[in-house]
Write an enzyme that holds these catalytic residues in place. Structure first.
Site, PDB file in Angstrom:
ATOM      1  N   SER A   1     -47.883  18.985   6.823  1.00  0.00           N
ATOM      2  CA  SER A   1     -48.627  19.462   5.353  1.00  0.00           C
ATOM      3  C   SER A   1     -49.721  18.234   5.276  1.00  0.00           C
ATOM      4  O   SER A   1     -50.491  18.402   6.028  1.00  0.00           O
ATOM      5  CB  SER A   1     -47.818  19.243   4.201  1.00  0.00           C
ATOM      6  OG  SER A   1     -48.199  19.836   3.058  1.00  0.00           O
ATOM      7  N   THR A   2     -49.695  17.913   4.429  1.00  0.00           N
ATOM      8  CA  THR A   2     -50.679  16.840   3.949  1.00  0.00           C
ATOM      9  C   THR A   2     -51.109  15.824   4.979  1.00  0.00           C
ATOM     10  O   THR A   2     -50.173  15.200   5.639  1.00  0.00           O
ATOM     11  CB  THR A   2     -50.683  16.079   2.777  1.00  0.00           C
ATOM     12  OG1 THR A   2     -50.291  16.751   1.535  1.00  0.00           O
ATOM     13  CG2 THR A   2     -51.719  15.190   2.392  1.00  0.00           C
TER      14      THR A   2
ATOM     15  N   HIS B   1     -49.014  23.781   6.027  1.00  0.00           N
ATOM     16  CA  HIS B   1     -49.366  24.112   4.544  1.00  0.00           C
ATOM     17  C   HIS B   1     -50.923  24.210   4.168  1.00  0.00           C
ATOM     18  O   HIS B   1     -51.415  23.197   4.544  1.00  0.00           O
ATOM     19  CB  HIS B   1     -48.611  23.132   3.740  1.00  0.00           C
ATOM     20  CG  HIS B   1     -47.114  23.190   3.713  1.00  0.00           C
ATOM     21  ND1 HIS B   1     -46.366  22.023   3.166  1.00  0.00           N
ATOM     22  CD2 HIS B   1     -46.222  24.219   4.002  1.00  0.00           C
ATOM     23  CE1 HIS B   1     -45.113  22.420   3.415  1.00  0.00           C
ATOM     24  NE2 HIS B   1     -44.853  23.592   3.872  1.00  0.00           N
TER      25      HIS B   1
ATOM     26  N   MET C   1     -46.154  15.774   2.139  1.00  0.00           N
ATOM     27  CA  MET C   1     -45.478  15.145   0.932  1.00  0.00           C
ATOM     28  C   MET C   1     -44.288  16.069   0.818  1.00  0.00           C
ATOM     29  O   MET C   1     -44.320  17.326   1.030  1.00  0.00           O
ATOM     30  CB  MET C   1     -46.327  15.543  -0.176  1.00  0.00           C
ATOM     31  CG  MET C   1     -45.701  14.875  -1.602  1.00  0.00           C
ATOM     32  SD  MET C   1     -47.018  14.759  -2.909  1.00  0.00           S
ATOM     33  CE  MET C   1     -45.972  14.168  -4.124  1.00  0.00           C
TER      34      MET C   1
ATOM     35  N   ASP D   1     -39.988  19.846   2.543  1.00  0.00           N
ATOM     36  CA  ASP D   1     -39.970  21.177   3.375  1.00  0.00           C
ATOM     37  C   ASP D   1     -39.781  20.994   4.637  1.00  0.00           C
ATOM     38  O   ASP D   1     -40.508  19.949   5.318  1.00  0.00           O
ATOM     39  CB  ASP D   1     -41.245  21.730   2.922  1.00  0.00           C
ATOM     40  CG  ASP D   1     -41.255  23.225   3.557  1.00  0.00           C
ATOM     41  OD1 ASP D   1     -39.998  23.866   3.724  1.00  0.00           O
ATOM     42  OD2 ASP D   1     -42.070  23.781   3.882  1.00  0.00           O
TER      43      ASP D   1
END
Length: 362
Positions: free
Chosen positions: A180-181, A206, A299, A302
């Site tokens: 993600s991030t 993401h 973050m 997930d």
């Protein structure tokens, strides 16, 4: 715990964006809008008085474009930046240049119906700002995009020693990656280090709908393997990485000819679509011990439970270590749940993947 609210500066030449984004951020108990600016030059003047924790930045602005401002910011005083970009090809291309230059988040805005869209998607903006506030930035030099040039081929001496798999063995193995991030650069680091004969890969990053195709094309131009955005029914082949489309979940299924993906709509899972958990759980079911699961920077949690299901099904699993994560959230949760068989820094993950693919789990 943070002792004061996250201070946010919004830099955008659209008055509507500044208004709606300010309302969404100021509605959060842990955030406040420190200032807004119509372009980077005004922003620089305001930042001299008080520095923000996070900058929400448009790309296309008068006097100085957002990409130039971002590069200046990262060179002089690295600060977490969330890019707010229109979903057009030029905007998407510039957005990925911004992510390569050090931006840690990306939210999209349409050219029309802007106010209603931003109100509907305010949760995404708030989540991106909150994740950015937790980010640990790498030095500006490491964040620059590599030149898009052909990379030299690996020789046998460059690869881990171990028994080579027969072709049917290669097709029975699959690698699932979730991030993600900070994940755009992490994926670039891992995928560009791989040779063409690695097992097929399925990836969830993401990212807003509409940006994943451009992201996949960019990676395809940098990597020796093929990279493309997944379509429903695509086969998982050696030397190919399929990226889940933004706004759709991706699952893996299997038939007599091997693995293929299903790209489906559905509710948000762990606040995300695509969800890493959805991908990992499907891989656990159909591949078991023939799979490798990798969870990297991001973050939240997930993918943590899905990675645990993969490990319990016999899969090898890797979590990125804290030392290299932009945001040590998803890997941390996976480690705490006992989902990670190995914990590796980013620069060792491609080596771990290669060792596993050649019969030596590392």
């Amino acid at each position: 715990m943070r002792s004061r609210p996250i201070r946010v500066m919004i830099v955008d030449d659209s008055a509507i964006v500044r208004q709606v984004a300010s309302e969404a951020i100021n509605a959060q108990p842990d955030m406040t809008v420190l200032a807004t600016a119509v372009d980077p030059l005004f922003a620089i003047d305001k930042m001299r008085k008080e520095w923000p924790d996070v900058v929400v930045l448009d790309i296309e602005m008068p006097r100085m474009d957002g990409l130039t401002f971002l590069r200046k910011l990262m060179a002089e005083r690295p600060t977490p930046v969330v890019i707010c970009s229109t979903l057009v090809e030029s905007g998407a291309k510039a957005s990925f240049e911004a992510l390569s230059a050090g931006a840690v988040g990306l939210v999209t805005k349409p050219k029309f119906g802007l106010k209603q869209f931003l109100q509907d998607e305010s949760d995404s903006l708030v989540a991106a700002v909150r994740a950015a506030a937790s980010a640990r930035l790498r030095p500006a030099k490491a964040a620059r995009a590599p030149e898009v040039v052909p990379r030299p081929k690996l020789t046998l001496d460059d690869l881990p020693r171990g028994p080579r798999l027969a072709r049917n063995g290669e097709r029975s193995r699959i690698v699932a990656i979730g991030t993600s991030t900070g994940g755009t650069l992490a994926l670039e680091a891992v995928l560009t280090a791989l040779p063409e004969d690695v097992p097929g890969m399925v990836v969830v990053q993401h990212m807003p709908a509409g940006f994943t195709e451009m992201f996949a094309r960019r990676l395809n131009g940098l990597c020796r393997i093929q990279v493309r955005e997944a379509c429903h029914g695509d086969r998982v082949e050696p030397g190919l990485a399929l990226i889940a489309p933004g706004g759709r979940h991706m699952q893996v299924a299997r038939d007599a000819n091997g693995y293929f993906v299903g790209v489906v709509d559905g509710p948000l899972i762990n606040r995300h679509k695509p969800s890493v958990d959805v991908l990992f759980r499907s891989v656990a079911r159909v591949a078991g011990g023939n799979a490798l699961g990798i969870i990297m920077t991001g973050m939240g949690d997930d993918g943590a439970l899905g990675l645990k299901e993969m490990r319990e099904a016999g899969a090898a699993t890797i979590a990125e270590s804290e030392e290299t994560c932009v945001v040590f959230g998803m890997p941390r949760e996976a480690i705490l749940r006992g989902a990670a068989g190995s914990v590796l820094p980013l620069h060792d993950i491609s080596g771990g993947l290669l060792a596993w693919s050649h019969g030596r789990e590392g």
